[in-house]
Scaffold this active site. Structure first.
Site, mmCIF file in Angstrom:
data_model
loop_
_atom_site.group_PDB
_atom_site.id
_atom_site.type_symbol
_atom_site.label_atom_id
_atom_site.label_comp_id
_atom_site.label_asym_id
_atom_site.label_seq_id
_atom_site.Cartn_x
_atom_site.Cartn_y
_atom_site.Cartn_z
ATOM 1 N N HIS A 101 5.509 33.627 -1.950
ATOM 2 C CA HIS A 101 6.904 33.460 -1.552
ATOM 3 C C HIS A 101 7.820 33.215 -2.740
ATOM 4 O O HIS A 101 7.403 32.761 -3.791
ATOM 5 C CB HIS A 101 7.046 32.243 -0.617
ATOM 6 C CG HIS A 101 6.168 32.330 0.569
ATOM 7 N ND1 HIS A 101 6.553 32.931 1.726
ATOM 8 C CD2 HIS A 101 4.892 31.904 0.774
ATOM 9 C CE1 HIS A 101 5.581 32.844 2.600
ATOM 10 N NE2 HIS A 101 4.568 32.241 2.054
ATOM 11 N N SER A 133 13.845 12.231 -5.570
ATOM 12 C CA SER A 133 14.334 13.593 -5.378
ATOM 13 C C SER A 133 13.234 14.439 -4.748
ATOM 14 O O SER A 133 12.061 14.078 -4.763
ATOM 15 C CB SER A 133 14.785 14.199 -6.709
ATOM 16 O OG SER A 133 13.742 14.164 -7.668
#
Length: 1121
Positions: free
Chosen positions: A537, A796
């Protein structure tokens, strides 16, 4: 002492000790001075004779060395030999390492001075100057009379106190036998000598001042003070007189090349202290011995010398012990330091007999006196900004290590990146013993660029345990090749030569040596879906060479410890649209099970299935989104070399979580925020959650507006792990809305995936981040996603839907906040960046859109260009906009276009030098582009992208704006920016210079004088440090010639010679112009350029101008003694 020690030299422990000893050690029985009291006229005549011979010394330590750090400082000295041009001052002023110095006389005549001698132990040294260079001043040398010192003597300290031109402080000698002051536990300290003490509160800058009597004779040398009690400490002059006499005999008058100075100095590597008879008795001193000593010595003797410490591996090691009382040396009773040192200096490389008493038992030992100069380093290795040399006697005594070991005086980049601290002792490199510097150089020369090898070291703070770290040899040319600097006492300079032999792997600069890809570049074909069927991907703590520390802020002097030497120390300011394109494969929402099956299939293809099964077991209790997204997460560790801290980057070390957005056989790409990867001139390491592997990456794209960067890695470097790692499925549409459920997934420092389900509270929050005090990247013209709950301001990762498809990058943003009346402090927060911002650029990279070529993993790939309107905007509610004259017609049109936001964009400012500058003004409302209403930043980006689709336009936007209540139609040009960031910088005289970056231009101001080049950083110990050319300003002229850009600047400075004074005109960020002069030093600070080469994907260092060896050796009058 060293730079940074300006006000208080004594630590608290040393102060307490000195106070106690002062109370117990007053010279009650000492004979006071018998001469009559001096009159005011006597002092006036004496000072009139002395003051002209006292000079202000401005010294710059070009490198950290031994006990000292790099920096600039001022101190005092005085002429002791007018005919030969010899100035006496302190050792910590002369410095043990490379130093550049000037002396200024009282009539403001300034001349260069060169070190000729610094004592290895005692705090004195000599500079030399050309007497003929003094044209206008009549002065006489100051005689040295150590015998005139006595208790009660009225004295004057004449010098440069607290930075004043001339300062005269009065005092009275109170003691002659004070212990040598203790300044630092890991720095320079004098020992094996008495000091004098007087009630005279000298301050920074008075180091090296003469202590004179009423006849104008120097009776002592000022060295340090204790401000809490207004006490000053003076070095006796007996050993100074001996050294000066030997220098005078060895050196001819100035003009011919001097002979080498030979000053014999002997040592047993033992520290003695003088203890009173009461204490020596408690140590076991026999009554008969004490009686004998009292009879032999003078009537004022109150104690004896006692061993305080013995350096391991020295002549006295295993022979003498702490607590031993020294009785005789070669048959002579010795109770004073002066007599002991005289015997040692006269017995270098000879055997001496010592009679000691240990616990009441007399012992005789025979020891060989070692040459003190042989254990005082006179050379050092400089590699990747680190300074490494043999461990000196000074530091061996402080740390209790053997002399000569491999000692880190300054960590530079390579060692600091690995976590090696200053003062470390390197034991092994790449598995080989490194007991000496030559061993270390030999091992280093065998290593190639980019090699990662173990290094073993020990620190004095944890001396009983060796520590092992991984050291990475610089892959890029951040620094000059390793060099050895060796002291040349005939010139006063340290001469450089290559440390590694020609042909060494370390010196090789082959294309992609240690790079993330192959070495045979080839142009990448256009990527089509049929070519990519088998792929996965699409999918963060003080240099120019020798630069120990870097500064970004403006000047600011911080008072510290008093050695009597003033330091110039500047305060540091710190820091802080479619389905996913999958290289030809498109995955729908129902493809989750297929993805999971592929992940397990890849795992079973690995050899070590147990590790992977353990990972799967850990994931059992994780959410489905976490299980899917974890193999796509990577942890970034980013290091920025101190010599390359450009674009206002506020730290040298960053961590952050990113996500793999593309993974194929030949190319891997990961996205991360720009608060983790701030600049392309950095070393990036990626650690994968899917496979225990750490590999390097290269920054290939820094978005000029959005807060993200793309980092490339070589999938083949993962080995078997390449099939386990995969790219995330990106879901740019539909956009998130308020109330949507998302999964926040990220990595901990231990690479453990963490997730939680959250609710979107605001999918389009407009950022408003103010400029930092040191301009750096800040996110503008961005709408971000806010959640109801997260994991704090440092976590994050990504935001996904329940199937693990990435909808946003959960990114870290940097800002500065002010708390109360304090200065701005770095702060960071996290918000979501919609994934469409990344997928658009990713698509262009994979499809080979036209753009500049960049070598990635051995393949040249076109990188996209981004068209932007270089204007900072902010939203205003339509209800507020009415008050500024917005008509009902536009209110209705804008509300119809965007019924959720109901806002209009206003101009906050234009970037200086942009095409929009002068066309748009602050406060303008942007209503429409090509008659199409504009309500958000995305509308503006779409309008800019539409310009790229039409070749007929000139890159201009037809805008409808509202200015002061009047509707206007204007045409505004757009700018095209690449994703390379700053790719060129210059180091001149120790400051890092670049073209103004976007954060500086965002201030809306560039100098009228052709814009100028921007000073981003400066180095301690450099000419710009010495003369005050600090950061946060533009250089607009050099010697009257304009310097509008780097190319022009380089052409101007190429014509400047070594030692030449240069007139520089600067303009500060606040618009204030300033003119200063500085003296160029091409010997220690050559001019060089660092530039990114897209053909090789390497940062190349090129020396622009340096001082040749012949000139440095003395064949040029500017450098000759």
């Amino acid at each position: 002492m060293g730079e940074g020690d300006a006000l208080e030299r004594l630590g608290p422990e040393a102060m307490d000790t000195s106070c106690v000893k002062g109370d117990l050690g007053m010279e009650i029985d000492a004979q006071p001075c018998r001469e009559g009291a001096a009159t005011a006229e006597d002092w006036r005549r004496a000072l009139a004779k002395v003051v002209p011979a006292v000079v202000v010394l401005r010294t710059t330590a070009a490198r950290g060395f031994d006990t000292e750090t790099a920096g600039a400082s001022y101190a005092t000295g005085f002429v002791v030999d007018k005919g030969r041009g010899i100035i006496l001052t302190n050792r910590h002023v002369v410095k043990p390492g490379p130093v550049v110095a000037e002396a200024m006389f009282v009539n403001r005549e300034e001349i260069p001075v060169y070190p000729i001698y610094r004592d290895p132990i005692h705090d004195f040294g000599f500079f030399r100057y050309d007497p003929e260079a003094i044209k206008f001043l009549i002065y006489e040398e100051i005689p040295l009379t150590p015998e005139a010192a006595c208790v009660g003597l009225e004295i004057r300290v004449v010098g440069n106190d607290s930075g004043e031109k001339v300062s005269i402080l009065a005092g009275t000698v109170a003691r002659l036998d004070r212990d040598a002051p203790h300044y630092k536990k890991d720095g320079y300290n004098d020992f094996n000598t008495f000091y004098m003490q007087a009630a005279s509160g000298t301050k920074g800058g008075s180091s090296g001042s003469p202590v004179i009597d009423s006849q104008g004779r120097a009776v002592a040398l000022n060295a340090g003070s204790k401000s809490s009690s207004a006490s000053a400490f003076f070095l006796p002059l007996e050993r100074v007189v001996r050294a000066l006499t030997l220098i005078q005999k060895s050196w001819s008058t100035f003009g011919s090349k001097p002979d080498a100075v030979t000053i014999p100095r002997g040592t047993l590597q033992v520290t003695f202290v003088h203890k009173g008879f009461d204490e020596t008795r408690r140590l076991g001193l026999q009554n008969e011995t004490e009686k004998m000593v009292r009879l032999v010595c003078h009537t004022g003797e109150t104690g004896m010398l006692v061993v305080d410490s013995v350096v391991p591996g020295g002549p006295a090691h295993k022979y003498l012990e702490p607590g031993d009382v020294l009785v005789r040396v070669n048959g002579d009773v010795v109770t004073q330091f002066l007599k002991m040192e005289t015997l040692l200096d006269d017995s270098v490389n000879k055997d001496i007999d010592l009679l000691i008493e240990r616990g009441g038992t007399s012992l005789t030992v025979k020891l060989n006196v070692q040459d003190l100069h042989s254990i005082t380093p006179n050379y050092f290795l400089e590699v990747s900004g680190a300074v490494i040399h043999p461990l000196s006697y000074q530091q061996a005594r402080n740390f209790r290590f053997k002399c000569g070991l491999v000692y880190v005086a300054d960590t530079g980049y390579m060692l600091s990146r690995a976590g090696v601290p200053r003062h470390a002792i390197i034991k092994k490199l790449a598995g080989e013993e490194t007991s000496q510097i030559d061993d270390f150089i030999s091992v280093l020369s065998k290593l190639s660029r980019g090699a990662r090898v173990p290094l073993e070291y020990v620190s004095y703070v944890d001396r009983h345990r060796n520590k092992s770290v991984l050291v990475t040899i610089d892959r890029h040319e951040w620094y000059a090749p390793p060099q050895i600097y060796e002291r040349n006492d005939s010139t006063g300079l340290w001469m450089a030569r290559p440390a590694a032999a020609a042909g060494s792997l370390l010196l090789s600069s082959a294309v992609n040596c240690g790079k993330i890809g192959t070495t045979s570049p080839m142009v990448a074909p256009m990527i089509g879906s049929e070519q990519l069927e088998d792929n996965h991907h699409d999918r963060n703590e003080n240099r120019a060479d020798g630069c120990n520390r870097m500064q970004t802020d403006d000047e600011g002097i911080v008072d510290d410890l008093i050695s009597g030497e003033g330091s110039i120390i500047e305060k540091k300011r710190r820091r802080v649209e479619e389905d996913s394109i999958v290289e030809g494969r498109v995955f729908s929402n129902g493809a989750l099970n297929e993805l999971e099956d592929q992940a397990f299939e890849h795992q079973h293809n690995l050899g070590n299935t147990e590790v992977l099964h353990d990972q799967e077991a850990v994931r059992i209790n994780a959410s489905l989104a976490e299980q899917v997204i974890e193999p796509t997460l990577v942890m970034f560790e980013v290091h920025v070399p101190p010599s390359c801290m450009i674009d206002g980057v506020h730290s040298q070390h960053f961590f952050g979580t990113g996500v793999i957005v593309h993974h194929s056989d030949t190319l891997g790409l990961a996205a991360v925020d720009k608060n983790t990867v701030a600049v392309s001139v950095s070393d990036v390491m990626l650690s994968f959650a899917a496979y225990p592997m750490e590999i390097p990456g290269e920054v290939v794209f820094l978005h000029p507006v959005h807060n993200y960067a793309l980092v490339a890695y070589n999938p083949s470097a993962l080995g078997m792990g390449a099939s386990c790692v995969r790219a995330a499925e990106l879901l740019p549409e539909p956009a998130l809305r308020r109330g949507d459920s998302v999964y926040l997934v990220g990595l901990s420092r231990s690479l453990q995936a963490t997730s939680r389900k959250s609710i979107v509270t605001n999918p389009c929050a407009a950022l408003n981040i103010g400029s930092a005090d040191c301009p750096r990247y800040r996110a503008t013209n961005m709408e971000v996603i806010e959640l109801d709950t997260d994991f704090g301001s440092t976590f994050s990762g990504v935001l996904t839907d329940e199937h693990g498809r990435v909808q946003a990058l959960w990114a870290s943003f940097s800002t500065q906040l002010k708390y109360g009346c304090s200065s701005l402090e770095d702060h960071q927060f996290v918000r979501g960046i919609p994934i469409y911002a990344i997928s658009q650029v990713l698509e262009k990279i994979l499809c080979g859109s036209p753009g500049p070529l960049l070598l990635i993993n051995g393949i040249k790939r076109p990188m996209p260009l981004v068209r932007i309107l270089e204007v900072e905007l902010y939203p205003t509610l339509l209800s507020k906009a009415r008050n500024f004259g917005l008509s009902d017609r536009w209110v209705q049109a804008l509300a119809k276009k965007d019924p959720i936001r109901r806002q209009v964009l206003r101009v906050k400012g234009c970037l200086a030098g942009s095409k929009a500058e002068g066309l748009l003004e602050q406060g303008d409302m942007v209503l429409a582009i090509d008659k199409e209403p504009i309500t958000c930043f995305l509308d503006l980006e779409i309008a800019c992208r539409e310009l790229d689709k039409c070749e007929a336009n000139d890159g201009e936007l037809k805008m409808t704006i509202l200015r002061q209540g009047q509707e206007k139609e204007i045409v505004v040009g757009t700018d095209i920016r690449d994703g390379n960031g700053t790719t060129r910088m210059v180091n001149w005289c120790g400051c890092i210079i670049q073209d103004p970056h976007s954060a500086v231009r965002a201030l809306g101001f560039l100098p009228e004088e052709g814009h100028g080049v921007y000073v981003a950083r400066w180095c301690h110990g450099s000419p710009v440090h010495r003369y005050g050319l600090y950061a946060l300003q533009w250089i607009v002229e050099v010697n009257g010639k304009l310097t509008p850009d780097l190319g022009t600047f380089l052409e101007v400075v190429k014509g400047l010679e070594h030692g030449e004074f240069v007139r520089v005109k600067t303009v500060h960020l606040n618009g204030k112009p300033h003119v200063l002069t500085l003296k160029q030093d091409l010997h220690y600070w050559p001019t060089w350029e660092l530039k990114f080469d897209p053909e090789t994907a390497m940062w190349r260092r090129r020396v622009i101008k340096a001082l040749s060896c012949s000139i440095a050796s003395g064949n040029n009058t500017s450098c000759k003694l």
